[in-house]
Structure formats: C-alpha cells, structure tokens
Design an enzyme around this catalytic site. Structure first.
Site, PDB file in Angstrom:
ATOM      1  CG  ASP A  57      -0.258  -0.478   2.501  1.00  0.00           C
ATOM      2  OD1 ASP A  57       0.979  -0.443   2.565  1.00  0.00           O
ATOM      3  OD2 ASP A  57      -0.957  -0.881   3.439  1.00  0.00           O
ATOM      4  CG  ASN A 113      -8.815  -1.276  12.280  1.00  0.00           C
ATOM      5  OD1 ASN A 113      -7.875  -1.890  11.779  1.00  0.00           O
ATOM      6  ND2 ASN A 113      -9.355  -0.215  11.707  1.00  0.00           N
ATOM      7  CG  HIS A 134      -5.768  -2.029   9.030  1.00  0.00           C
ATOM      8  ND1 HIS A 134      -5.804  -1.139  10.079  1.00  0.00           N
ATOM      9  CD2 HIS A 134      -4.507  -1.932   8.531  1.00  0.00           C
ATOM     10  CE1 HIS A 134      -4.639  -0.537  10.202  1.00  0.00           C
ATOM     11  NE2 HIS A 134      -3.827  -1.009   9.280  1.00  0.00           N
ATOM     12  CD  GLU A 161      -8.803   1.339   8.144  1.00  0.00           C
ATOM     13  OE1 GLU A 161      -8.741   0.348   8.893  1.00  0.00           O
ATOM     14  OE2 GLU A 161      -8.383   2.462   8.463  1.00  0.00           O
TER      15      GLU A 161
HETATM   16  C1  GLP Z   1      -0.354   0.099   8.568  1.00  0.00           C
HETATM   17  C2  GLP Z   1      -0.010  -0.734   7.345  1.00  0.00           C
HETATM   18  C3  GLP Z   1      -0.265  -2.206   7.589  1.00  0.00           C
HETATM   19  C4  GLP Z   1       0.332  -2.612   8.919  1.00  0.00           C
HETATM   20  C5  GLP Z   1      -0.317  -1.847  10.036  1.00  0.00           C
HETATM   21  C6  GLP Z   1       0.200  -2.211  11.412  1.00  0.00           C
HETATM   22  O1  GLP Z   1      -1.664   0.481   8.589  1.00  0.00           O
HETATM   23  N1  GLP Z   1      -0.723  -0.312   6.188  1.00  0.00           N
HETATM   24  O2  GLP Z   1       0.293  -2.951   6.519  1.00  0.00           O
HETATM   25  O3  GLP Z   1       0.152  -3.999   9.120  1.00  0.00           O
HETATM   26  O4  GLP Z   1      -0.051  -0.465   9.808  1.00  0.00           O
HETATM   27  O5  GLP Z   1       1.396  -1.566  11.640  1.00  0.00           O
HETATM   28  P1  GLP Z   1       2.343  -1.786  12.886  1.00  0.00           P
HETATM   29  O6  GLP Z   1       3.075  -3.061  12.602  1.00  0.00           O
HETATM   30  O7  GLP Z   1       3.248  -0.594  12.884  1.00  0.00           O
HETATM   31  O8  GLP Z   1       1.483  -1.877  14.087  1.00  0.00           O
END
Ligand code: GLP
Length: 251
Positions: free
Chosen positions: A67, A136, A138, A143
């Site tokens: 993304d 949440n 995702h 989302e």
């Molecule tokens: C972002 C990314 C996800 C990732 C998520 C959790 O939203 N788009 O790909 O899994 O954050 O991130 P973290 O590992 O920093 O908690």
C-alpha cells in the site's frame, strides 16, 4: 491457518526471516510481497544480517508493497516506498527497480490500481506475502467493511488507523486520509502468506482474526479462507487465543 507462538518480537523476526530466506533460495517463480509498519522490522533486520553474514542474495527477487498514502511521493520521508528502501531494500542487494509500490501521486488513481495489479500478474503473482495487522484487524490498508474480493483500490482510512499511524509522521503533520492498497482479493491470491503480530495492542485483533467468525468487520479474518497462511505471534499478541497453538517450530 497455522498459528505459531514464539517468545518475543525478535524470535518472530527470526522465524519470519527464516521462511523468507528459504523462499528466496528455493524460489522458482513469483514475487515477494513486502509489508510496512513497525512489526515486520525485526524480520527485515534479520534478513539484512543474513545478506551480510550468509550471503543471502535478493538480486533476482521482485518485490511489491501492499500500500501507499495518496499524495505522498516516493521521496517523501513518510511514504511507504521510502520506508522500505531505507529499512530494507537499500540495505541488501535489491535493484531499485525490483521494488514496486502503488503510486500515490498518480493523476488517475483507478488506472494506477489496474496497472499495479497487471504488474503483479506479469511477474507470476505474489508467491510469498508478508503481512502485519492493524489494531482494528486491517491488512494492507483494507479497513473494516472492505470486500474480501477486492483488487487494488483507493481506500479511506478510519480515524483509528490514522491515529495509530501518526507515530510515523512528524508532530503537527496530518496523516493522509486516502491510500492505495492491494485489496483483500489481491492478498488472498498470494500463494503463501506470513502474518506477523507482536505486542499486547494486537491481541484482540489476532483473536478476532484467527478464532472469530470470518467477517468483513475484521479484514484479517479473510485469511481463514486461505490455504497456506502462517501466523507468527509473540506471547503478548497470542494472549487472548483460546485454542491451543502449536509449540514453537519452524514455519
Ligand atoms: C499500517 C499498514 C499495515 C500494517 C499496520 C500495522 O496500517 N498499512 O500494513 O500492518 O499499519 O502496523 P504496525 O506493525 O506498525 O502496528
């Protein structure tokens, strides 16, 4: 889903790196899907060590990001394109043009989404996809409510996700509200998926994703319908699981 519970984030990073290194050495086709965020960092750190210490080479590997934020260029310090270059790609022997992410600056975002899907397909599809999980539930930037069949698309972030990700932006900067993300349908087409989650803040998302009903309210629960998903957890992220996980073993 195969659930593996390990001691701590470093052990999760080592196990994730083992699985990716084995794929890199034995691969016959397809690309590697890369995730951003804090959780996969120990995986990348372990892979960088393996590159330097054991000669693990990424020279022929093609990579795709999950993304990108709309409106951030690949040079923007907060873009995922730059994040992955600085934390992984530039630290190993990955040619710059072998790491592709959605272009958040594209004038025609729908056309960009289609051409991103085409680029993935042209490499033979994603053979191994590394994933994190949002608090949440995702995955990528899909989302709650996102369709399980969706291809790469533009998504509107929830206030919670923007708040969670504000730590990656300088104080006072607004986290973009729109993103381009591989869809859940894209993610489910990966032949193998490795989801990493660590820390107590992920425990609820993890239990809902792996033991709860499969529902669009929890995007990661879509992985229950994927035949080859391994979930690597540390003890904190696994704390709410009811069903016994397998003891530590090679993913
Ligand atoms: C972002 C990314 C996800 C990732 C998520 C959790 O939203 N788009 O790909 O899994 O954050 O991130 P973290 O590992 O920093 O908690």
């Amino acid at each position: 889903m195969d659930i593996v519970v390990l001691e701590d984030p470093v052990a999760v990073g080592a196990a994730g790196a083992d699985a990716i290194a084995r794929w890199v050495e034995e691969r016959t086709d397809g690309a590697l899907g890369l995730a951003t965020g804090a959780t996969p960092m120990p995986v990348y750190e372990a892979l960088v060590h393996r590159h330097h210490d054991d000669g693990l080479s990424f020279a022929g590997v093609r990579c795709f990001l999950l993304d990108e934020y709309v409106g951030l260029s690949t040079r923007d310090p907060c873009s995922y394109a730059r994040f992955i270059r600085e934390r992984f790609a530039n630290l190993v022997d990955l040619p710059e043009d072998h790491v592709l992410g959605p272009d958040g600056m594209a004038e025609d975002l729908d056309a960009e989404c289609r051409s991103y899907e085409d680029a993935i397909a042209a490499t033979g599809g994603i053979a191994l996809q590394l994933l994190g999980i949002g608090a949440n539930g995702h995955i990528g930037f899909n989302e709650p409510g996102a369709s399980f069949g969706a291809a790469t698309h533009v998504e509107e972030l929830t206030a919670r996700t923007r708040g969670d990700n504000a730590r990656f932006f300088p104080p006072g900067t607004t986290v973009p509200s729109r993103v381009v993300t591989q869809g859940i349908g894209t993610i489910l087409r990966a032949r193998r998926i490795l989801l990493v989650a660590t820390g107590p803040a992920k425990a609820e998302a993890v239990v809902r994703a792996v033991e709860g009903p499969m529902t669009t309210a929890v995007p990661a629960s879509a992985l229950q319908r994927h035949a080859r998903t391994t979930v690597l957890l540390d003890r904190d992220a696994a704390a709410m699981l009811q069903r016994p996980a397998r003891p530590e073993r090679r993913p």
